[in-house]
Write a protein that holds these residues in place. Structure first.
Motif, PDB file in Angstrom:
ATOM      1  N   ARG A   1       9.379  10.167  -5.856  1.00  0.00           N
ATOM      2  CA  ARG A   1       8.043   9.856  -5.361  1.00  0.00           C
ATOM      3  C   ARG A   1       8.168   9.160  -4.021  1.00  0.00           C
ATOM      4  NH1 ARG A   1       4.418   5.970  -8.860  1.00  0.00           N
ATOM      5  NH2 ARG A   1       5.202   4.425  -7.412  1.00  0.00           N
ATOM      6  N   LEU A   2       7.578   9.741  -2.980  1.00  0.00           N
ATOM      7  CA  LEU A   2       7.694   9.198  -1.630  1.00  0.00           C
ATOM      8  C   LEU A   2       6.479   8.369  -1.238  1.00  0.00           C
ATOM      9  CD1 LEU A   2       9.268  12.231   0.223  1.00  0.00           C
ATOM     10  CD2 LEU A   2      10.375  10.133  -0.488  1.00  0.00           C
ATOM     11  N   TYR A   3       5.806   7.795  -2.214  1.00  0.00           N
ATOM     12  CA  TYR A   3       4.640   6.985  -1.893  1.00  0.00           C
ATOM     13  C   TYR A   3       4.500   5.850  -2.891  1.00  0.00           C
ATOM     14  CZ  TYR A   3       2.313   9.646  -5.606  1.00  0.00           C
ATOM     15  OH  TYR A   3       1.978  10.215  -6.808  1.00  0.00           O
ATOM     16  N   THR A   4       3.728   4.853  -2.487  1.00  0.00           N
ATOM     17  CA  THR A   4       3.360   3.736  -3.353  1.00  0.00           C
ATOM     18  C   THR A   4       1.871   3.851  -3.640  1.00  0.00           C
ATOM     19  OG1 THR A   4       5.013   2.358  -2.280  1.00  0.00           O
ATOM     20  CG2 THR A   4       3.347   1.231  -3.549  1.00  0.00           C
ATOM     21  N   LYS A   5       1.471   3.485  -4.834  1.00  0.00           N
ATOM     22  CA  LYS A   5       0.053   3.549  -5.178  1.00  0.00           C
ATOM     23  C   LYS A   5      -0.685   2.328  -4.642  1.00  0.00           C
ATOM     24  CE  LYS A   5       0.787   6.211  -9.365  1.00  0.00           C
ATOM     25  NZ  LYS A   5       0.684   6.223 -10.833  1.00  0.00           N
ATOM     26  N   GLY A   6      -1.926   2.539  -4.268  1.00  0.00           N
ATOM     27  CA  GLY A   6      -2.777   1.453  -3.800  1.00  0.00           C
ATOM     28  C   GLY A   6      -4.198   1.667  -4.284  1.00  0.00           C
TER      29      GLY A   6
ATOM     30  N   HIS B   1     -17.126  -0.853   8.515  1.00  0.00           N
ATOM     31  CA  HIS B   1     -16.751   0.312   7.726  1.00  0.00           C
ATOM     32  C   HIS B   1     -15.554   1.057   8.283  1.00  0.00           C
ATOM     33  CE1 HIS B   1     -21.133  -0.284   6.913  1.00  0.00           C
ATOM     34  NE2 HIS B   1     -20.612  -0.336   5.702  1.00  0.00           N
ATOM     35  N   HIS B   2     -15.172   0.769   9.520  1.00  0.00           N
ATOM     36  CA  HIS B   2     -14.037   1.483  10.091  1.00  0.00           C
ATOM     37  C   HIS B   2     -12.706   0.932   9.598  1.00  0.00           C
ATOM     38  CE1 HIS B   2     -13.617  -1.943  12.808  1.00  0.00           C
ATOM     39  NE2 HIS B   2     -14.896  -1.790  13.132  1.00  0.00           N
ATOM     40  N   THR B   3     -12.718  -0.187   8.888  1.00  0.00           N
ATOM     41  CA  THR B   3     -11.490  -0.776   8.361  1.00  0.00           C
ATOM     42  C   THR B   3     -11.643  -1.000   6.860  1.00  0.00           C
ATOM     43  OG1 THR B   3     -11.163  -1.901  10.470  1.00  0.00           O
ATOM     44  CG2 THR B   3      -9.852  -2.675   8.619  1.00  0.00           C
ATOM     45  N   SER B   4     -10.744  -0.392   6.081  1.00  0.00           N
ATOM     46  CA  SER B   4     -10.775  -0.535   4.624  1.00  0.00           C
ATOM     47  C   SER B   4      -9.693  -1.509   4.180  1.00  0.00           C
ATOM     48  CB  SER B   4     -10.541   0.816   3.954  1.00  0.00           C
ATOM     49  OG  SER B   4     -11.570   1.708   4.292  1.00  0.00           O
ATOM     50  N   LEU B   5      -9.951  -2.219   3.096  1.00  0.00           N
ATOM     51  CA  LEU B   5      -8.982  -3.141   2.514  1.00  0.00           C
ATOM     52  C   LEU B   5      -8.314  -2.459   1.332  1.00  0.00           C
ATOM     53  CD1 LEU B   5     -11.077  -6.432   2.510  1.00  0.00           C
ATOM     54  CD2 LEU B   5      -9.532  -5.570   4.271  1.00  0.00           C
ATOM     55  N   LEU B   6      -6.974  -2.502   1.296  1.00  0.00           N
ATOM     56  CA  LEU B   6      -6.208  -1.860   0.241  1.00  0.00           C
ATOM     57  C   LEU B   6      -5.319  -2.881  -0.456  1.00  0.00           C
ATOM     58  CD1 LEU B   6      -4.867   1.230   2.221  1.00  0.00           C
ATOM     59  CD2 LEU B   6      -7.016   1.045   0.979  1.00  0.00           C
ATOM     60  N   LYS B   7      -5.285  -2.809  -1.775  1.00  0.00           N
ATOM     61  CA  LYS B   7      -4.345  -3.612  -2.559  1.00  0.00           C
ATOM     62  C   LYS B   7      -3.221  -2.693  -2.995  1.00  0.00           C
ATOM     63  CE  LYS B   7      -2.714  -7.039  -4.921  1.00  0.00           C
ATOM     64  NZ  LYS B   7      -1.727  -7.800  -4.202  1.00  0.00           N
ATOM     65  N   LEU B   8      -1.983  -3.006  -2.583  1.00  0.00           N
ATOM     66  CA  LEU B   8      -0.848  -2.153  -2.864  1.00  0.00           C
ATOM     67  C   LEU B   8      -0.120  -2.626  -4.126  1.00  0.00           C
ATOM     68  CD1 LEU B   8       0.573  -1.807   0.750  1.00  0.00           C
ATOM     69  CD2 LEU B   8      -1.207  -0.479  -0.384  1.00  0.00           C
ATOM     70  N   GLU B   9       0.376  -1.665  -4.879  1.00  0.00           N
ATOM     71  CA  GLU B   9       1.066  -1.952  -6.127  1.00  0.00           C
ATOM     72  C   GLU B   9       2.397  -2.656  -5.844  1.00  0.00           C
ATOM     73  OE1 GLU B   9       2.668   1.326  -8.731  1.00  0.00           O
ATOM     74  OE2 GLU B   9       0.730   1.011  -9.681  1.00  0.00           O
ATOM     75  N   GLY B  10       2.621  -3.784  -6.469  1.00  0.00           N
ATOM     76  CA  GLY B  10       3.885  -4.499  -6.317  1.00  0.00           C
ATOM     77  C   GLY B  10       3.980  -5.352  -5.073  1.00  0.00           C
TER      78      GLY B  10
END
Length: 128
Positions: free
Chosen positions: A27-32, A46-55
């Motif tokens: 898997r070449l990606y991390t979930k968020g 709205h042009h900037t989103s906030l993401l919580k990344l796994e780990g």
């Protein structure tokens, strides 16, 4: 228990050779998860989103993901080029706070209905 190096050192000549029957895909990606938009008390951006990344739980860990590509994948009704899946690409821009949340900008602004959805944070381009 104390550290015992004699138990950990095994010579490779004594171990039986292992044959890999079926290799698992890498898997070449991390979930968020999409948390929402960058905002102040009254204004949302709205042009900037906030993401919580796994780990990722602190600012130092989020620095690894700066500049990485982000893919929001969704399924549409009509197939285009033989696929019903579509992708909105983005990029991790910077950290947001000290708890591992990052800011990302996408090629088109994400809809408010995407809040809570998952994204893929690709492990490229690599800075290593």
């Amino acid at each position: 228990p104390a550290f015992q190096p004699s138990l950990l050192t095994l010579s490779s000549s004594k171990m039986a050779p292992q044959k890999s029957t079926a290799s698992q895909p890498v898997r070449l990606y991390t979930k968020g998860t999409i948390l929402g938009y960058k905002r102040g008390l009254r204004n949302t951006y709205h042009h900037t989103s906030l993401l919580k990344l796994e780990g990722v739980n602190d600012k130092a860990a989020s620095n690894f993901y700066l500049g990485k590509k982000v893919a929001f994948i969704y399924k549409a009704q009509k197939a285009v080029a033989g696929s019903k899946f579509r992708v909105v690409w983005g990029k991790v821009m910077r950290a947001h706070g000290s708890n591992g949340v990052v800011r990302a900008k996408f090629s088109t602004n994400l809809s408010p209905t995407t809040i809570g959805s998952s994204v893929r944070v690709m492990l490229y381009p690599s800075n290593v």
